[in-house]
Design an enzyme around this catalytic site. Structure first.
Site, PDB file in Angstrom:
ATOM      1  N   LYS A  13      -1.591 100.752  15.400  1.00 32.55           N
ATOM      2  CA  LYS A  13      -2.110 100.905  16.765  1.00 32.55           C
ATOM      3  C   LYS A  13      -1.349  99.947  17.665  1.00 32.55           C
ATOM      4  O   LYS A  13      -1.155  98.773  17.323  1.00 32.55           O
ATOM      5  CB  LYS A  13      -3.606 100.555  16.782  1.00 32.55           C
ATOM      6  CG  LYS A  13      -4.346 101.157  17.953  1.00 32.55           C
ATOM      7  CD  LYS A  13      -4.422 102.658  17.864  1.00 32.55           C
ATOM      8  CE  LYS A  13      -5.734 103.244  18.339  1.00 32.55           C
ATOM      9  NZ  LYS A  13      -5.831 104.662  17.994  1.00 32.55           N
ATOM     10  N   THR A  58      -5.702 104.620  12.561  1.00 28.70           N
ATOM     11  CA  THR A  58      -5.268 103.653  13.580  1.00 28.70           C
ATOM     12  C   THR A  58      -6.459 103.203  14.431  1.00 28.70           C
ATOM     13  O   THR A  58      -6.492 102.078  14.922  1.00 28.70           O
ATOM     14  CB  THR A  58      -4.144 104.208  14.473  1.00 28.70           C
ATOM     15  OG1 THR A  58      -4.652 105.268  15.266  1.00 28.70           O
ATOM     16  CG2 THR A  58      -2.961 104.690  13.652  1.00 28.70           C
ATOM     17  N   ARG A 178     -19.977  86.657  33.751  1.00 27.42           N
ATOM     18  CA  ARG A 178     -18.872  87.531  33.343  1.00 27.42           C
ATOM     19  C   ARG A 178     -17.560  86.797  33.574  1.00 27.42           C
ATOM     20  O   ARG A 178     -17.525  85.750  34.224  1.00 27.42           O
ATOM     21  CB  ARG A 178     -18.893  88.835  34.164  1.00 27.42           C
ATOM     22  CG  ARG A 178     -18.695  88.590  35.651  1.00 27.42           C
ATOM     23  CD  ARG A 178     -18.608  89.874  36.485  1.00 27.42           C
ATOM     24  NE  ARG A 178     -18.323  89.558  37.885  1.00 27.42           N
ATOM     25  CZ  ARG A 178     -18.072  90.449  38.826  1.00 27.42           C
ATOM     26  NH1 ARG A 178     -18.082  91.740  38.555  1.00 27.42           N
ATOM     27  NH2 ARG A 178     -17.807  90.069  40.058  1.00 27.42           N
ATOM     28  N   VAL A 225     -16.703  89.482  43.971  1.00 27.72           N
ATOM     29  CA  VAL A 225     -15.338  89.224  44.437  1.00 27.72           C
ATOM     30  C   VAL A 225     -15.341  89.143  45.964  1.00 27.72           C
ATOM     31  O   VAL A 225     -14.647  88.317  46.567  1.00 27.72           O
ATOM     32  CB  VAL A 225     -14.378  90.327  43.931  1.00 27.72           C
ATOM     33  CG1 VAL A 225     -12.987  90.164  44.531  1.00 27.72           C
ATOM     34  CG2 VAL A 225     -14.302  90.308  42.407  1.00 27.72           C
ATOM     35  N   GLN A 226     -16.173  90.009  46.596  1.00 30.27           N
ATOM     36  CA  GLN A 226     -16.222  90.044  48.064  1.00 30.27           C
ATOM     37  C   GLN A 226     -16.559  88.663  48.633  1.00 30.27           C
ATOM     38  O   GLN A 226     -15.914  88.172  49.569  1.00 30.27           O
ATOM     39  CB  GLN A 226     -17.293  91.065  48.520  1.00 30.27           C
ATOM     40  CG  GLN A 226     -16.894  92.516  48.399  1.00 30.27           C
ATOM     41  CD  GLN A 226     -17.142  93.138  47.024  1.00 30.27           C
ATOM     42  OE1 GLN A 226     -17.279  92.450  46.008  1.00 30.27           O
ATOM     43  NE2 GLN A 226     -17.170  94.457  46.966  1.00 30.27           N
ATOM     44  N   ASN A 252     -10.089  93.499  41.157  1.00 34.52           N
ATOM     45  CA  ASN A 252     -11.085  92.937  40.224  1.00 34.52           C
ATOM     46  C   ASN A 252     -10.688  93.428  38.834  1.00 34.52           C
ATOM     47  O   ASN A 252     -10.931  94.570  38.477  1.00 34.52           O
ATOM     48  CB  ASN A 252     -12.481  93.427  40.614  1.00 34.52           C
ATOM     49  CG  ASN A 252     -13.570  92.818  39.754  1.00 34.52           C
ATOM     50  OD1 ASN A 252     -13.330  91.825  39.059  1.00 34.52           O
ATOM     51  ND2 ASN A 252     -14.755  93.400  39.788  1.00 34.52           N
ATOM     52  N   HIS A 254     -10.842  93.814  35.037  1.00 37.96           N
ATOM     53  CA  HIS A 254     -12.030  93.788  34.185  1.00 37.96           C
ATOM     54  C   HIS A 254     -11.724  93.341  32.758  1.00 37.96           C
ATOM     55  O   HIS A 254     -10.791  93.854  32.128  1.00 37.96           O
ATOM     56  CB  HIS A 254     -12.673  95.174  34.153  1.00 37.96           C
ATOM     57  CG  HIS A 254     -13.000  95.713  35.517  1.00 37.96           C
ATOM     58  ND1 HIS A 254     -13.871  95.071  36.370  1.00 37.96           N
ATOM     59  CD2 HIS A 254     -12.560  96.797  36.188  1.00 37.96           C
ATOM     60  CE1 HIS A 254     -13.955  95.753  37.498  1.00 37.96           C
ATOM     61  NE2 HIS A 254     -13.163  96.801  37.419  1.00 37.96           N
TER      62      HIS A 254
HETATM   63  O1  URC Z   1     -17.475  91.590  42.420  1.00 37.92           O
HETATM   64  C1  URC Z   1     -17.576  92.824  42.324  1.00 37.92           C
HETATM   65  N1  URC Z   1     -17.528  93.600  43.427  1.00 37.92           N
HETATM   66  C2  URC Z   1     -17.638  94.954  43.382  1.00 37.92           C
HETATM   67  O2  URC Z   1     -17.574  95.644  44.441  1.00 37.92           O
HETATM   68  C3  URC Z   1     -17.807  95.536  42.118  1.00 37.92           C
HETATM   69  N2  URC Z   1     -17.947  96.828  41.712  1.00 37.92           N
HETATM   70  C4  URC Z   1     -18.062  96.793  40.365  1.00 37.92           C
HETATM   71  O3  URC Z   1     -18.185  97.795  39.633  1.00 37.92           O
HETATM   72  N3  URC Z   1     -18.010  95.511  39.907  1.00 37.92           N
HETATM   73  C5  URC Z   1     -17.862  94.720  40.980  1.00 37.92           C
HETATM   74  N4  URC Z   1     -17.737  93.380  41.103  1.00 37.92           N
END
Ligand code: URC
Length: 295
Positions: A13, A58, A178, A225-226, A252, A254
């Site tokens: 893999k 795999t 997270r 994040v905003q 963002n 993940h």
């Molecule tokens: O900080 C975040 N802002 C988002 O707008 C958003 N949308 C999401 O799915 N996870 C997150 N995390």
């Protein structure tokens, strides 16, 4: 009758991406690995007769990467992990004669904040690019928009996302702990030219980092994040008085909590991804100032 030989065959893999966090109280150790497995095994019958009996799929190899990563209960090097994984395949499956593990480790380095190592904040080494966009017209009007891009930052805690709209399309659970990771693009337009562009750049970057990571001991909580993006821009405007307008773009990125087969997520193993990713951006100005745009 033509006859054939099968002198070589193997299967594995590729690009199994993971994040592994070891938590030693408030001090976290984080690695990101991109793992490639390959095994040589007595599987001629699969190629020649279409029989898969005894084959280590795999998909199983991919799952094993996450299982072995979780079993590394002490902080380990990429070499130690690769050896453990390589041995696992040969020692577990009688038909496997040789395993080959190739891993690339991302250069996440612990950030130094105010001369102290940050508890849980990392930056990717050597990726950041400094940018400038200048316009000058016949009337003598000079505009300087400084910036940076590809500044990759990550923190292993002090981030959550809760209270968002829920409907029949929503699957994401609330989280108050997270990993938050982003590759920051930022530009800021100067109303007045600073005495020293280098010093202004350094102040701008420090403002961004401080708002993302918080102090070396303990960090700072991000509810989204905003919110962090807005605070990063405010910090920049506070520290660079000559700037009037800040643009920030922050994907963002993940790291998805992983439940290794036969076990469960214990704040330790993550599936590392780059796509799809969130994408958050805004322009923040001093009140009454024009937002800048690249025209
Ligand atoms: O900080 C975040 N802002 C988002 O707008 C958003 N949308 C999401 O799915 N996870 C997150 N995390």
């Amino acid at each position: 009758m033509a006859s054939y030989a099968l002198p070589l065959h193997q299967h594995g893999k590729s690009k199994v991406r993971l994040g592994r966090v070891w938590r030693d109280g408030n001090v976290h150790h984080m690695v990101e690995w991109n793992v490639n497995t390959m095994i040589e095994s007595d599987m001629e019958h699969a190629f020649i007769k279409g029989e898969n009996t005894g084959m280590t799929a795999t998909d199983t190899q991919k799952n094993t990467v996450y299982v072995v990563a979780q079993r590394m209960s002490q902080k380990c090097t990429v070499e130690q992990f690769a050896v453990a994984l390589a041995q696992h395949f040969v020692l577990t499956y009688p038909l496997v004669s040789k395993s080959k593990i190739y891993i690339e480790q991302k250069p996440w380095n612990r950030v130094q904040q105010g001369g102290l190592p940050h508890d849980h904040g990392y930056a990717l080494a050597g990726t950041e690019v400094r940018t400038v966009y200048v316009t000058y017209d016949k009337a003598g009007k000079l505009d300087v928009t400084a910036g940076l891009k590809e500044l990759s930052l990550l923190k292993t805690t002090q981030s959550g996302y809760e209270g968002f709209l829920r409907d029949e399309y929503t699957l994401l659970p609330d989280s108050n702990d997270r990993i938050m990771a982003s590759t920051v693009t930022c530009t800021w337009k100067y109303t007045n030219q600073p005495a020293c562009y280098d010093a202004a750049f350094a102040a701008a970057k420090a403002g961004l980092l401080d708002a993302f990571l918080g102090p070396a001991k303990g960090g700072v909580y991000s509810p989204s994040v905003q919110y962090t993006l807005y605070n990063m821009a405010k910090n920049l405007l506070d520290r660079v008085p000559q700037a009037e307008s800040v643009f920030l773009n922050m994907p963002n990125i993940h790291f998805i909590p992983c439940n290794p087969v036969g076990s469960k997520f214990n704040n330790d193993v993550y599936v590392a991804t780059s796509e799809p990713h969130g994408n958050i951006e805004a322009v923040i100005t001093r009140k009454g100032m024009m937002p800048h745009a690249k025209l």
